[in-house]
Motif scaffolding. Structure first.
Motif, PDB file in Angstrom:
ATOM      1  N   ARG A  46      25.715   6.228  -3.286  1.00  0.00           N
ATOM      2  CA  ARG A  46      27.122   5.819  -3.884  1.00  0.00           C
ATOM      3  C   ARG A  46      27.061   4.490  -4.360  1.00  0.00           C
ATOM      4  N   GLU A  47      26.391   3.598  -3.813  1.00  0.00           N
ATOM      5  CA  GLU A  47      26.499   2.136  -4.406  1.00  0.00           C
ATOM      6  C   GLU A  47      25.597   2.211  -5.450  1.00  0.00           C
ATOM      7  N   MET A  48      24.615   2.991  -5.894  1.00  0.00           N
ATOM      8  CA  MET A  48      23.910   2.969  -7.086  1.00  0.00           C
ATOM      9  C   MET A  48      24.670   3.589  -7.950  1.00  0.00           C
ATOM     10  N   ARG A  49      25.462   4.339  -7.874  1.00  0.00           N
ATOM     11  CA  ARG A  49      26.497   4.954  -8.919  1.00  0.00           C
ATOM     12  C   ARG A  49      27.337   4.102  -9.404  1.00  0.00           C
ATOM     13  N   THR A  50      27.957   3.099  -8.308  1.00  0.00           N
ATOM     14  CA  THR A  50      28.723   2.000  -8.853  1.00  0.00           C
ATOM     15  C   THR A  50      28.095   1.148  -9.576  1.00  0.00           C
ATOM     16  N   LEU A  51      26.909   0.819  -9.171  1.00  0.00           N
ATOM     17  CA  LEU A  51      25.866   0.066 -10.007  1.00  0.00           C
ATOM     18  C   LEU A  51      25.817   0.151 -11.756  1.00  0.00           C
ATOM     19  N   VAL A  52      25.538   1.753 -11.593  1.00  0.00           N
ATOM     20  CA  VAL A  52      25.303   2.329 -12.883  1.00  0.00           C
ATOM     21  C   VAL A  52      26.800   2.440 -13.790  1.00  0.00           C
ATOM     22  N   ALA A  53      27.943   2.508 -13.185  1.00  0.00           N
ATOM     23  CA  ALA A  53      29.165   2.734 -13.812  1.00  0.00           C
ATOM     24  C   ALA A  53      29.355   1.103 -14.316  1.00  0.00           C
TER      25      ALA A  53
END
Ligand code: HEM
Length: 381
Positions: free
Chosen positions: A240-247
């Motif tokens: 989830r954290e990585m998805r935020t970083l990608v966004a």
């Protein structure tokens, strides 16, 4: 320190990390048959940064720049470094992104996908081929070669490993022949015109340089993709954290995350040195001529440095991270690798809603000398 712990290299290794964790708690430097293995962070760093006591010339075969020491090493290392600068790595990014996007888009959703075979391996081979200017139709041969190389390394049979290495050299030599005398259009033809100490590199030297850029590292990149994807599939909070970083397009944080995941589960287990004189390391007397393995995987999980080794904390652990080594032989491919891993993460995460572990097939661990995972079945949502 008392007698060193003995590593039983014949046992089966469910997860070699737990074996190293247990050994490292007992001793800084263990014995494995007639060799030594440095397990703790301090001793691995001490040996890697003391190239006078610990030479990289571990076999008769010259590997450029890996097996060289001192000024000889520095001269060739300068050649290699010229090809792997941040600026040159940035130029490769669009091609890598194209490969990652095409690979992810072609994969089915909602059914089991093999991370290493269907994502990591084609991505590693295609990214390297475009960087070096190798033809796309070499992909099948390179993939077959990677499979044979892994099997040969795993077998511990030196003749078989040498035969596989020779096959790779032949492939490179044939490619060099087609480029000789033609204008410089890619990295491979650039090497043909490059110099060391004021003279052109010889064919043997170019073959050796290319072998060390590709032979081990194609496998390392594919395996690293496997480790990172398995980690994300089984750690939903971090996914989830990585998805935020990608966004948020936070490139630096994504690269740091990849490096931290590889610290926790370092697939590039060890490199070899040979003692040039009798030397005491971690309380053990290593005799002149004896070999020492620097076990990066074990050192990267040393609680004296990282506390709980499984705690994911990129900013706390970055400075001591040894995934790319330390000292004069520190990996010149770090920037390229981290760019490739970041781009793969951006495309994989950006083109999916979620990554789950496959419900029908378990992930399977690699066996020494390779670390990480042999199989990472996942389902893309
Ligand atoms: C996940 C990917 C990779 C990992 C984990 C990795 C790790 C390492 C480590 C730990 C070393 C130190 C070896 C030692 O001290 O003896 C090293 C050296 C080296 N790596 Fe990498 N590497 C990776 C990818 C690459 C790539 C993509 C390239 C080239 C394109 C590369 C080229 C080299 C070379 C030439 C050396 C020897 C440097 C020297 O002897 O001065 N590596 N790598």
């Amino acid at each position: 320190m008392g007698d060193p712990a003995e590593i039983d290299s014949g046992r089966s290794w469910e997860d070699q990390r737990s074996t190293y964790d247990a050994l490292r708690a007992r001793c800084a430097v263990a014995r494995e048959e007639s060799n030594w293995v440095a397990l703790r962070h301090a001793e691995v760093v001490a040996a890697a940064t003391d190239a006078e006591a610990f030479s990289s010339q571990v076999s008769a075969r010259k590997a450029i720049p890996n097996s060289l020491d001192g000024t000889d090493h520095a001269a060739y290392r300068a050649v290699v470094d010229r090809y792997l600068t941040e600026e040159r790595v940035a130029r490769e990014e669009p091609q890598c992104r194209g490969h990652a996007a095409a690979i992810i888009d072609a994969l089915p959703r909602g059914v089991t996908v093999k991370t290493i075979a269907q994502i990591g391996t084609p991505y590693a081979v295609r990214s390297q081929s475009t960087w070096l200017g190798w033809p796309a139709d070499l992909e099948e041969e390179l993939v077959a070669w990677m499979r044979d190389n892994r099997a040969a390394t795993g077998s511990g049979n030196r003749d078989r490993t040498a035969e596989v290495a020779e096959r790779f050299d032949q492939m490179i030599r044939a490619m060099l022949e087609t480029r000789r005398g033609t204008p410089i259009t890619d990295v491979t033809s650039e090497l043909l015109n490059d110099t060391v100490e004021g003279r052109l590199l010889t064919t043997e030297e170019i073959v050796s340089i290319l072998r060390n850029w590709t032979a081990g590292d194609l496998g390392s990149l594919a395996t690293s993709v496997g480790v990172i994807v398995q980690f994300l599939a089984t750690n939903p909070n971090i996914q989830r954290e990585m998805r935020t970083l990608v966004a948020a397009s936070d490139r630096a944080a994504l690269a740091a995350a990849a490096e931290e995941i590889l610290r926790i589960d370092d697939p590039f287990v060890s490199n070899r040195r040979v003692a040039t004189r009798a030397v005491n390391l971690g309380g053990q007397e290593i005799g002149k001529g004896q070999q020492l393995l620097l076990n990066w995987t074990a050192a990267n999980r040393d609680p004296l440095v990282f506390g709980d080794p499984d705690r994911y904390d990129p900013s706390r652990n970055a400075d001591a991270n040894l995934v790319f080594g330390i000292g004069p032989h520190i990996c010149p491919g770090r920037a390229l690798t981290l760019m490739e891993l970041r781009v793969m993460l951006e495309e994989l995460i950006g083109r999916t809603n979620w990554i789950d572990p496959a419900p029908d097939r378990p992930a399977v661990r690699e066996t020494p000398p390779v670390g990480g995972w042999a199989r990472v079945p996942i389902v893309l949502r």
